[in-house]
Scaffold this motif. Structure first.
Motif, PDB file in Angstrom:
ATOM      1  N   MET A   1       0.843  -1.200   0.000  1.00 58.65           N
ATOM      2  CA  MET A   1       0.000   0.000   0.000  1.00 58.65           C
ATOM      3  C   MET A   1       0.880   1.252   0.000  1.00 58.65           C
ATOM      4  N   TRP A   2       0.597   2.175  -0.922  1.00 58.02           N
ATOM      5  CA  TRP A   2       1.401   3.383  -1.073  1.00 58.02           C
ATOM      6  C   TRP A   2       1.005   4.418  -0.028  1.00 58.02           C
ATOM      7  N   ASP A   3       2.007   4.986   0.653  1.00 54.13           N
ATOM      8  CA  ASP A   3       1.748   5.994   1.679  1.00 54.13           C
ATOM      9  C   ASP A   3       1.590   7.358   1.011  1.00 54.13           C
ATOM     10  N   THR A   4       0.369   7.668   0.642  1.00 57.51           N
ATOM     11  CA  THR A   4       0.091   8.926  -0.064  1.00 57.51           C
ATOM     12  C   THR A   4       0.377  10.155   0.794  1.00 57.51           C
ATOM     13  N   SER A   5       0.350  10.005   2.111  1.00 54.57           N
ATOM     14  CA  SER A   5       0.584  11.159   2.989  1.00 54.57           C
ATOM     15  C   SER A   5       2.003  11.691   2.854  1.00 54.57           C
ATOM     16  N   LYS A   6       2.924  10.875   2.280  1.00 53.70           N
ATOM     17  CA  LYS A   6       4.311  11.291   2.122  1.00 53.70           C
ATOM     18  C   LYS A   6       4.707  11.449   0.655  1.00 53.70           C
ATOM     19  N   ASP A   7       3.739  11.330  -0.238  1.00 52.86           N
ATOM     20  CA  ASP A   7       4.051  11.419  -1.666  1.00 52.86           C
ATOM     21  C   ASP A   7       4.532  12.837  -2.006  1.00 52.86           C
ATOM     22  N   GLN A  50      -5.782  17.320   0.358  1.00 52.60           N
ATOM     23  CA  GLN A  50      -5.906  16.702   1.676  1.00 52.60           C
ATOM     24  C   GLN A  50      -6.624  15.355   1.588  1.00 52.60           C
ATOM     25  N   THR A  51      -7.637  15.269   0.745  1.00 54.39           N
ATOM     26  CA  THR A  51      -8.346  13.998   0.543  1.00 54.39           C
ATOM     27  C   THR A  51      -7.400  12.933  -0.011  1.00 54.39           C
ATOM     28  N   LEU A  52      -6.557  13.331  -0.954  1.00 53.34           N
ATOM     29  CA  LEU A  52      -5.624  12.377  -1.559  1.00 53.34           C
ATOM     30  C   LEU A  52      -4.551  11.922  -0.582  1.00 53.34           C
ATOM     31  N   TYR A  53      -4.160  12.807   0.348  1.00 50.61           N
ATOM     32  CA  TYR A  53      -3.159  12.431   1.350  1.00 50.61           C
ATOM     33  C   TYR A  53      -3.579  11.167   2.105  1.00 50.61           C
ATOM     34  N   TYR A  54      -4.854  11.031   2.352  1.00 50.39           N
ATOM     35  CA  TYR A  54      -5.343   9.921   3.178  1.00 50.39           C
ATOM     36  C   TYR A  54      -6.109   8.880   2.369  1.00 50.39           C
ATOM     37  N   SER A  55      -5.863   8.859   1.064  1.00 49.10           N
ATOM     38  CA  SER A  55      -6.543   7.894   0.206  1.00 49.10           C
ATOM     39  C   SER A  55      -5.805   6.560   0.123  1.00 49.10           C
ATOM     40  N   TYR A  56      -4.470   6.588   0.274  1.00 48.63           N
ATOM     41  CA  TYR A  56      -3.614   5.401   0.160  1.00 48.63           C
ATOM     42  C   TYR A  56      -3.816   4.665  -1.157  1.00 48.63           C
ATOM     43  N   ASP A  60      -0.675   5.362  -9.838  1.00 51.32           N
ATOM     44  CA  ASP A  60      -1.413   5.365 -11.096  1.00 51.32           C
ATOM     45  C   ASP A  60      -2.905   5.580 -10.874  1.00 51.32           C
ATOM     46  N   GLU A  61      -3.409   5.124  -9.713  1.00 52.15           N
ATOM     47  CA  GLU A  61      -4.808   5.377  -9.377  1.00 52.15           C
ATOM     48  C   GLU A  61      -5.022   6.837  -8.973  1.00 52.15           C
ATOM     49  N   LEU A  62      -4.041   7.399  -8.277  1.00 51.46           N
ATOM     50  CA  LEU A  62      -4.104   8.826  -7.934  1.00 51.46           C
ATOM     51  C   LEU A  62      -4.211   9.678  -9.195  1.00 51.46           C
TER      52      LEU A  62
END
Length: 240
Positions: A1-7, A50-56, A60-62
């Motif tokens: 699972m990708w940590d989007t909060s740190k992307d 902010q929504t994307l930060y916590y989407s995980y 490519d889905e982002l």
């Protein structure tokens, strides 16, 4: 699972929105433009990020998410509110010589922010890369023209074609020549004694790489990885 909060792509996008808002609020933009619409559209991007930060979601889905689509639409709204394609030209027509230097830096910062947000989906499609350099665009460019810096003998001012537009890049490598194929990191614009630089050349040991491989406007390839070190540090500095 990708940590989007740190992307880094999302983090740089958020900082870019902040930069746009701060610059647009303080810039002396004379003429007809919809300041309220520009700022409101920019502010509306923050909850999307902010929504994307916590989407995980995976990168490519982002890139295909409704939030990214909405952010790109808001960039189009901002450009429209500023006056449409080539919006910066109208502002330059209405300033005097004493105001031009400050306006150039303000407009460069606004353009950087809008382009960085608009191209975020392309950088997300690079995949799960945990490196500051994916937060900004890095493009293959060609040096079109060069002039000496008007007040600094050890600096050159380069006009660089990166495919979809031209950039001004200030460099201290006096061996750069017209026609050089270069890699350009599109970083937050910086003023160098009256000239605004919109990026930085990739280089090693203080020397610009002058024969970079890659299609004009696309990611360069085939260069030493340590050529990214300065870019990496400057992105981290931008995020502080």
């Amino acid at each position: 699972m990708w940590d989007t909060s740190k992307d880094y792509r999302l983090r740089v996008a958020e900082k870019s929105v902040e930069l746009f808002i701060r610059t647009a609020e303080g810039a002396n933009l004379k003429g007809i433009w919809n300041k309220r619409k520009s700022l409101n559209s920019a502010r509306d991007m923050v909850p999307e990020i902010q929504t994307l930060y916590y989407s995980y979601l995976e990168p490519d889905e982002l890139a295909k998410s409704p939030q990214i689509k909405d952010m790109k639409a808001k960039v189009a709204d901002i450009v429209d509110a500023l006056g449409g394609e080539g919006w910066q030209n109208e502002f330059f027509k209405l300033v005097n010589k004493d105001e031009k230097e400050k306006l150039e830096e303000s407009i460069a910062k606004m353009k950087f922010a809008l382009n960085t947000i608009n191209d975020i989906d392309k950088r997300l499609l690079l995949g799960p890369v945990n490196d500051p350099v994916v937060g900004i665009d890095i493009k293959t460019g060609e040096v079109v023209s060069i002039m000496k810096h008007p007040v600094a003998d050890k600096l050159l001012v380069c006009n660089v074609n990166v495919g979809d537009r031209a950039l001004t890049v200030v460099t201290n490598d006096l061996a750069v020549k017209e026609g050089n194929r270069v890699g350009v990191s599109l970083l937050p614009p910086t003023g160098f004694m009256g000239i605004t630089s919109e990026g930085m050349f990739l280089g090693v040991g203080g020397n610009v790489l002058k024969d970079v491989e890659g299609e004009l406007g696309q990611l360069p390839h085939g260069f030493p990885l340590d050529a990214l070190n300065a870019t990496r540090n400057l992105v981290e500095e931008f995020l502080k």
